[in-house]
Write an enzyme that holds these catalytic residues in place. Structure first.
Site, PDB file in Angstrom:
ATOM      1  CG  HIS A 137      -0.355   0.205   2.531  1.00 18.20           C
ATOM      2  ND1 HIS A 137      -0.090  -0.823   3.391  1.00 18.20           N
ATOM      3  CD2 HIS A 137       0.053   1.330   3.164  1.00 18.20           C
ATOM      4  CE1 HIS A 137       0.451  -0.353   4.507  1.00 18.20           C
ATOM      5  NE2 HIS A 137       0.542   0.958   4.387  1.00 18.20           N
ATOM      6  CG  ASP A 167      -0.009  -4.192   2.660  1.00 20.96           C
ATOM      7  OD1 ASP A 167       0.092  -3.570   1.585  1.00 20.96           O
ATOM      8  OD2 ASP A 167       0.005  -3.645   3.779  1.00 20.96           O
ATOM      9  CB  SER A 244       3.342   1.195   6.205  1.00 21.33           C
ATOM     10  OG  SER A 244       2.160   1.403   6.926  1.00 21.33           O
TER      11      SER A 244
END
Length: 407
Positions: A137, A167, A244
């Site tokens: 993402h 992901d 992330s």
């Protein structure tokens, strides 16, 4: 008669590890202070003569700021990077004839103008020649990636592949002799182990947060991302936007996962993709640019004690569902391997590849470990009778798994 589809709220049990009482803690600190006093002054300090002045403990204690966390951070931080992704999309979806007359000339020009979207996250260098892993993402849809090392060096990066199902994404920069980190075995993690996160949360570069591994094996549904195929690590180490793609480390400085998500409705709860999963996915992405995920084509719910109690109250269902554990099939996708193999709504999957099943996540893990096109053995409980069958997983629908760099 088919089994009624019901939804249940599943509360998360918090494990309280134990706490020290004020008396015990005070006694511990007192013992620590006593043990660090110089030997020649300990007896006098603890048994001073009348009128004597007590020594100041803070002057006698030997202080040392070094600890295992600073050691881990010093060793791993050079291998953690900041990832800035930029997507340039030339927007020209309409011609002048299709623009509504009420639209002004300025707004029409803005509609046709190039639109730029930016994303920022973290990444981990996997090899000295510039292979990097991050979250899908963070770089999804990007065609330009800027990678910034801890020392400020900026490198142009290329997106090699993205797997939205887990992901995970991989990047490549043209460089040599880059710092790397040792990968740990996420399968051996136990709740209570140290967890150290390094990343760039909220634009604050090179941020370190510390906590513990709160739990392992959290399903994608529990995490709030039911479209993912990951059994997550849960941690209370602070994870925020920008973390992330950065590493989650154990106390030895080994990467045990890649931080990926936080729940909007919770505080102090973050999640990471286990390194065993990351390694499997990155290997395929670097080799082919995509990942082939096996697929059955069923939707399931867990056979919980609450659901069993509800079924026991329904005479029409009581005799048709006798399994004590498993994953209940609620829907079978038309034309899927599951339909071809004869799986029906209401079946309870109790075993896959010889492994007992308690939740849909268990089924998902065994299917993910299987091979596309090869027989996978299942055991079902169908209206009280155990049935064995073989099913050939197919390729997961490409619209969800494939990625073409630059689009």
């Amino acid at each position: 008669m088919g089994i009624r589809h019901r939804k249940f709220s599943i509360g998360t049990l918090l494990v309280i590890v134990g706490s020290l009482t004020g008396a015990v803690l005070g006694n511990y600190l007192w013992q620590q202070q006593r043990s660090q006093l110089p030997l020649q002054t300990t007896a006098a300090a603890l048994n001073p003569p009348p009128g004597a002045t007590l020594p100041i403990f803070s002057q006698a204690i030997q202080t040392d700021n070094d600890n295992f966390i600073t050691t881990v951070v010093a060793k791993v931080s050079p291998a953690v990077v900041k990832v800035d992704a930029t997507e340039s999309v030339s927007q020209n979806p309409t011609s002048d004839r299709s623009i509504d007359k009420s639209t002004t000339a300025d707004s029409a020009r803005r509609t046709l103008r190039e639109r730029t979207e930016k994303g920022t996250g973290s990444g981990l260098i996997l090899s000295a020649d510039g292979r990097i892993v991050t979250n899908a993402h963070v770089v999804d849809g990007t065609d330009r990636v800027k990678v910034t090392l801890q020392n400020g060096r900026v490198l142009a990066g290329k997106v090699v592949g993205i797997d939205r199902v887990t992901d995970v994404a991989v990047l490549k920069v043209a460089a040599k002799d880059l710092p790397t980190v040792k990968l740990g075995d996420s399968e051996r993690l136990l709740p209570g182990e140290w967890a150290i996160a390094i990343g760039n949360p909220l634009g604050l570069d090179n941020t370190v947060t510390v906590g513990i591994v709160s739990a392992t094996g959290r399903s994608s549904s529990q995490v709030g991302v039911p479209d993912k195929r990951v059994s997550f690590i849960q941690t209370d180490a602070a994870i925020n936007p920008g973390n992330s793609g950065g590493p989650l480390l154990n106390g030895r400085g080994e990467a045990i996962g890649i931080t990926t998500a936080t729940r909007a409705d919770a505080q102090g709860v973050g999640f990471a993709i286990p390194m065993r999963t990351v390694t499997r996915i990155t290997t395929q992405l670097f080799a082919t640019g995509k990942v082939r995920h096996p697929y059955l084509g069923v939707q399931m719910i867990p056979l919980t004690a609450e659901l069993q109690a509800g079924i026991a109250k329904e005479p029409s269902l009581r005799s048709k569902l006798t399994a004590k554990r498993g994953a209940i099939v609620t829907e079978v996708v038309a034309g899927s391997p599951a339909e071809t193999a004869g799986i029906l709504p209401g079946d309870v999957i109790i075993q896959v590849a010889g492994r007992p099943i308690s939740t849909p996540s268990d089924v998902q893990q065994q299917v993910e470990a299987s091979t596309i096109g090869e027989n996978l053995k299942l055991q079902l409980d169908r209206q009280g009778r155990v049935r064995s069958l073989e099913i050939k997983p197919d390729l997961f629908p490409p619209t969800a798994a494939d990625f073409e760099p630059g689009r």
